[in-house]
Design a protein around this motif. Structure first.
Motif, mmCIF file in Angstrom:
data_model
loop_
_atom_site.group_PDB
_atom_site.id
_atom_site.type_symbol
_atom_site.label_atom_id
_atom_site.label_comp_id
_atom_site.label_asym_id
_atom_site.label_seq_id
_atom_site.Cartn_x
_atom_site.Cartn_y
_atom_site.Cartn_z
ATOM 1 N N HIS A 102 1.278 4.632 -2.563
ATOM 2 C CA HIS A 102 1.299 6.077 -2.261
ATOM 3 C C HIS A 102 2.587 6.707 -2.792
ATOM 4 O O HIS A 102 2.575 7.757 -3.425
ATOM 5 N N SER A 145 0.635 9.265 5.675
ATOM 6 C CA SER A 145 -0.707 8.693 5.570
ATOM 7 C C SER A 145 -1.324 8.628 6.965
ATOM 8 O O SER A 145 -0.781 9.168 7.932
ATOM 9 N N ASP A 188 -6.362 7.219 -0.368
ATOM 10 C CA ASP A 188 -6.355 5.886 -0.971
ATOM 11 C C ASP A 188 -7.154 5.813 -2.276
ATOM 12 O O ASP A 188 -8.239 6.386 -2.377
ATOM 13 N N HIS A 211 0.813 -1.211 0.000
ATOM 14 C CA HIS A 211 0.000 0.000 0.000
ATOM 15 C C HIS A 211 0.856 1.276 0.000
ATOM 16 O O HIS A 211 0.580 2.238 -0.733
HETATM 17 ZN ZN ZN Z 1 -3.215 5.020 2.281
#
Ligand code: ZN
Ligand code: KG4
Length: 348
Positions: free
Chosen positions: A119, A140, A306, A115
């Motif tokens: 980003h 984040s 996201d 993840h």
């Molecule tokens: Zn995220």
């Protein structure tokens, strides 16, 4: 190559189609997102079981939406990418399950993406995109990290938070101020009307001499100030406290990011993750970088939080470099956390 990307690590179901072309900028062919923020707001935070069930409900309609938008068919998809971790287990399973099933049905490979690497590489969906090497500030809801990035898959951790993430500091402070969930955007909206110098809040680790962060103490300071204001606090005092909180977080993030940039000798700073949408952070970093003759690169504003596009993009970029799929959840949390490839090799 056309990549279909799925993101379902937390409270957003994201689906996107990204096309990469050798020697040309990638194209975002279609993108759809469903945020569960409203559903979780009632509970003051994400309820994992509700999140998983909602991902199940949303994911296929979102795929249809993306295909219609991009005028593509599933038969044109070359690769199916999904967020492999970190995130909520049940939520991740939905994206992974759908991606693997689609890949099997279409006879196409699937590719798990970390993840945070999603980003990190999301600014490559912006125009102009950064060039390597650069320094990245990853901010984040769960992570705050500074890293040097020499190429896709070649990452060196320079510093990170020793407790709460910057996004968490925004969210927890917002909750204390009664602003609900998700707190970051709400707090920054209220801060627009406040005086950032009204409350003297700490700037944790500002002069620590390293590139680490600490935000847990800030939330306690915000709580103390809020209590002092009493139950009948006026709107202006609340806005002043929001602005002061935002300034404290932004001051530390930008000072350390600029210090890292200076020390790295590169002239490019990449900012990614939800907090990268914060206007004050952007203004402070842009002004600071300009003084260093450097430039700051962000993902398109809508792709800071996201989304499926960053997952498709990261998969395509790793594959183009001949790298294996991203590591499993938690790989960024083990010192030394980088390079990812060694970790993913160990995991597979
Ligand atoms: Zn995220
Ligand atoms: O990257 P992201 O969407 O999810 C994670 O991977 O965690 O980041 C979400 C975080 C939340 O903490 C949210 O409050 C924060 O990003 N955020 C903001 C803003 N927009 C989102 N924080 C400050 N200002 C904003 N405008």
């Amino acid at each position: 190559m056309i990549v279909l990307g799925f993101e379902s690590s937390c409270d957003e179901t994201g689906v996107a189609l990204v096309q990469t072309r050798p020697g040309a900028a990638p194209r975002l062919l279609g993108e759809a997102l469903h945020s569960q923020a409203e559903m979780h707001a009632e509970y003051g935070g994400v309820v994992p079981e509700l999140a998983s069930r909602d991902h199940i409900r949303r994911v296929l309609p979102l795929v249809r939406q993306v295909l219609a938008q991009s005028e593509c068919t599933l038969a044109e998809v070359d690769l199916v990418a999904y967020t492999r971790g970190p995130g909520l287990a049940g939520a991740l399973l939905v994206g992974a399950g759908v991606a693997v099933a689609l890949g099997a049905a279409l006879g196409r490979p699937t590719f798990g993406v970390h993840h945070l690497e999603g980003h990190l590489l999301s600014p490559f969906l912006a125009d102009p995109a950064p060039e390597f090497p650069f320094v990245a500030l990853l901010v984040s809801g769960g992570h705050t990290q500074l890293m040097r990035v020499d190429a896709v898959g070649s990452y060196e951790l320079l510093g990170e938070t020793i407790d709460d993430a910057a996004g968490e500091a925004f969210d927890k402070s917002a909750k204390l101020l009664g602003l609900g969930y998700p707190g970051g955007p709400a707090l920054s909206r209220l801060a627009e009307f406040g005086d950032a110098t009204a409350f003297a809040l700490p700037r944790p680790l500002l002069h620590s001499g390293d590139l680490d962060f600490s935000f847990a103490g800030l939330k306690t300071a915000v709580m103390t100030q809020h209590r002092k204001l009493g139950p009948n606090v006026c709107e202006q005092a609340l806005a002043d406290l929001a602005a002061s909180t935002q300034a404290a977080i932004v001051d530390v993030l930008s000072a350390k990011a600029l210090r890292a940039l200076k020390a790295s000798g590169t002239k490019r700073l990449v900012v990614a993750g939800g907090v990268g949408a914060n206007r004050r952070l952007r203004e402070t970093l842009d002004a600071g970088a300009e003084k260093l003759g450097a430039r700051v690169f962000y993902p398109p504003l809508a792709l800071c939080t996201d989304n499926g596009a960053m997952i498709a993009m990261a998969a395509a970029m790793r594959l183009e470099r001949g790298l294996a799929q991203g590591s499993t959840a938690g790989a960024f949390d083990v010192r030394p956390r980088w390079p990812l490839d060694e970790l993913s090799a160990a995991a597979s």
